[in-house]
Design an enzyme around this catalytic site. Structure first.
Site, PDB file in Angstrom:
ATOM      1  N   GLU A  20      15.265  18.601  -0.136  1.00  0.00           N
ATOM      2  CA  GLU A  20      15.461  17.629   0.934  1.00  0.00           C
ATOM      3  C   GLU A  20      15.053  16.260   0.418  1.00  0.00           C
ATOM      4  OE1 GLU A  20      14.291  16.471   5.535  1.00  0.00           O
ATOM      5  OE2 GLU A  20      13.194  18.071   4.530  1.00  0.00           O
ATOM      6  N   GLU A  45      10.079  12.304  -1.149  1.00  0.00           N
ATOM      7  CA  GLU A  45       9.907  11.172  -0.232  1.00  0.00           C
ATOM      8  C   GLU A  45       9.232  10.025  -0.976  1.00  0.00           C
ATOM      9  OE1 GLU A  45       9.949   8.563   2.309  1.00  0.00           O
ATOM     10  OE2 GLU A  45      10.658  10.438   3.225  1.00  0.00           O
ATOM     11  N   ASP A  95      18.694   5.478   4.089  1.00  0.00           N
ATOM     12  CA  ASP A  95      18.817   4.030   4.279  1.00  0.00           C
ATOM     13  C   ASP A  95      20.244   3.622   3.949  1.00  0.00           C
ATOM     14  OD1 ASP A  95      18.687   1.252   4.211  1.00  0.00           O
ATOM     15  OD2 ASP A  95      16.686   1.222   3.320  1.00  0.00           O
ATOM     16  N   LYS A  99      24.087  -4.369   4.009  1.00  0.00           N
ATOM     17  CA  LYS A  99      24.642  -5.582   3.430  1.00  0.00           C
ATOM     18  C   LYS A  99      25.400  -5.264   2.140  1.00  0.00           C
ATOM     19  CE  LYS A  99      21.114  -8.692   5.309  1.00  0.00           C
ATOM     20  NZ  LYS A  99      20.090  -9.706   4.981  1.00  0.00           N
ATOM     21  N   ASP A 131      23.660   8.134  11.240  1.00  0.00           N
ATOM     22  CA  ASP A 131      24.197   7.441  12.421  1.00  0.00           C
ATOM     23  C   ASP A 131      25.035   6.238  12.002  1.00  0.00           C
ATOM     24  OD1 ASP A 131      21.875   6.057  11.454  1.00  0.00           O
ATOM     25  OD2 ASP A 131      21.946   4.846  13.274  1.00  0.00           O
TER      26      ASP A 131
END
Length: 306
Positions: A20, A45, A95, A99, A131
């Site tokens: 993950e 992470e 993330d 831009k 999303d």
């Protein structure tokens, strides 16, 4: 079955291996670990705070089939995952770097898919939930361009929408997107683990000069850049100097301290052990440059070990 990494052979575990990327506070990780107790899960992470919160959760819930790594996904995939060992990779709400000038920072690019193909087992999958529609489409285009994956876009499984951000954005009425990238071929280019070296150092003779100032110096080497940012005098009667050095290599960024200090056999020049640095080609190049610079200050090399 054995997998060779460098000079060492490791048995390939029978349990499904799952990765993950970006596990946040670990609630999705914990849920998957409970659903599939036979899986061996590696969570990666980059946020130290998230790692601490996830570890606390895993320990509180008594979950033992998860291991966590604090660092970048590319480094972990290259150096901690055996070739052709992963059954599944989860990437939840990465993330999106929205831009245009920042899109090169996105994880799911063609180069990542090509390298991932060397770590996935035959038919292994990457599952993306986001999303951000534009990133969802971008990732599909990059995966398709690699020629190594077939892609499906079913609705996201409900348990993928239980992460911290998914719950927050579900309450805001946002729409979610899902994609499954299934390996159908493998990139032929080898992607071995990052080479490691014995700690590079040298012994020198002569008088250590007084450093009134030190100008930032950029050292370029094959595969990256070392930047010696500043020098500081070491406290204590023996004296010496530390050199704050920033290293950027493929899949790895680290800040290290090079040191010049008196020893029983002369002036020692090498890497300090502060922060548990990895001894890489970049460290070797930085030490080699520092030794040459000190030679220019009038010191002589007694022994080189790099």
């Amino acid at each position: 079955m054995l997998i060779r990494l460098g000079e060492t052979e490791f048995p390939l575990p029978a349990a499904p291996q799952v990765l993950e990327v970006g596990f946040g506070d670990g609630r999705f990780t914990a849920q998957v670990a409970r659903l599939y107790p036979e899986w061996q899960i590696l969570g990666v992470e980059i946020s130290a705070g998230s790692v601490a919160r996830a570890l606390k959760r895993l320990r509180r819930e008594g979950i033992t089939n998860v291991r966590v790594y604090h660092g970048a996904a590319g480094f972990a995939l290259r150096n901690l995952v055996a070739p052709q060992s992963l059954q599944r990779v989860y990437v939840n709400f990465p993330d999106p770097w929205p831009k245009s000038k920042h899109q090169e920072n996105r994880l799911l690019q063609q180069s990542f898919f090509r390298r991932l193909s060397t770590r996935l087992a035959a038919g292994g999958e990457l599952l993306l939930t986001t999303d951000h529609e534009e990133y969802w489409r971008f990732a599909q285009a990059e995966g398709r361009a690699s020629g190594l994956f077939e892609i499906e876009t079913p609705p996201p499984p409900e348990h993928h929408l239980t992460t911290k951000y998914a719950l927050k954005w579900k309450a805001q009425g946002r729409q979610f997107y899902h994609a499954v990238f299934r390996k159908i071929a493998e990139d032929p280019a080898p992607w071995p683990p990052l080479p490691r070296y014995p700690m590079p150092h040298a012994l020198m003779s002569g008088t250590l000069p007084e450093l009134g100032s030190f100008e930032k110096t950029v050292v370029r080497f094959d595969g990256g850049t070392a930047v010696l940012l500043e020098a500081a005098r070491a406290l204590g009667p023996e004296g010496g100097y530390y050199f704050h050095t920033h290293l950027e290599e493929e899949d790895l960024i680290q800040d290290v301290l090079l040191e010049v200090r008196p020893s029983a056999h002369g002036l020692y020049v090498g890497i300090g052990r502060f922060g548990a640095p990895l001894s890489t080609a970049g460290v070797k190049a930085a030490v080699e440059w520092l030794v040459g610079w000190l030679e220019g200050q009038g010191l002589q090399v007694v022994q080189r070990s790099y």
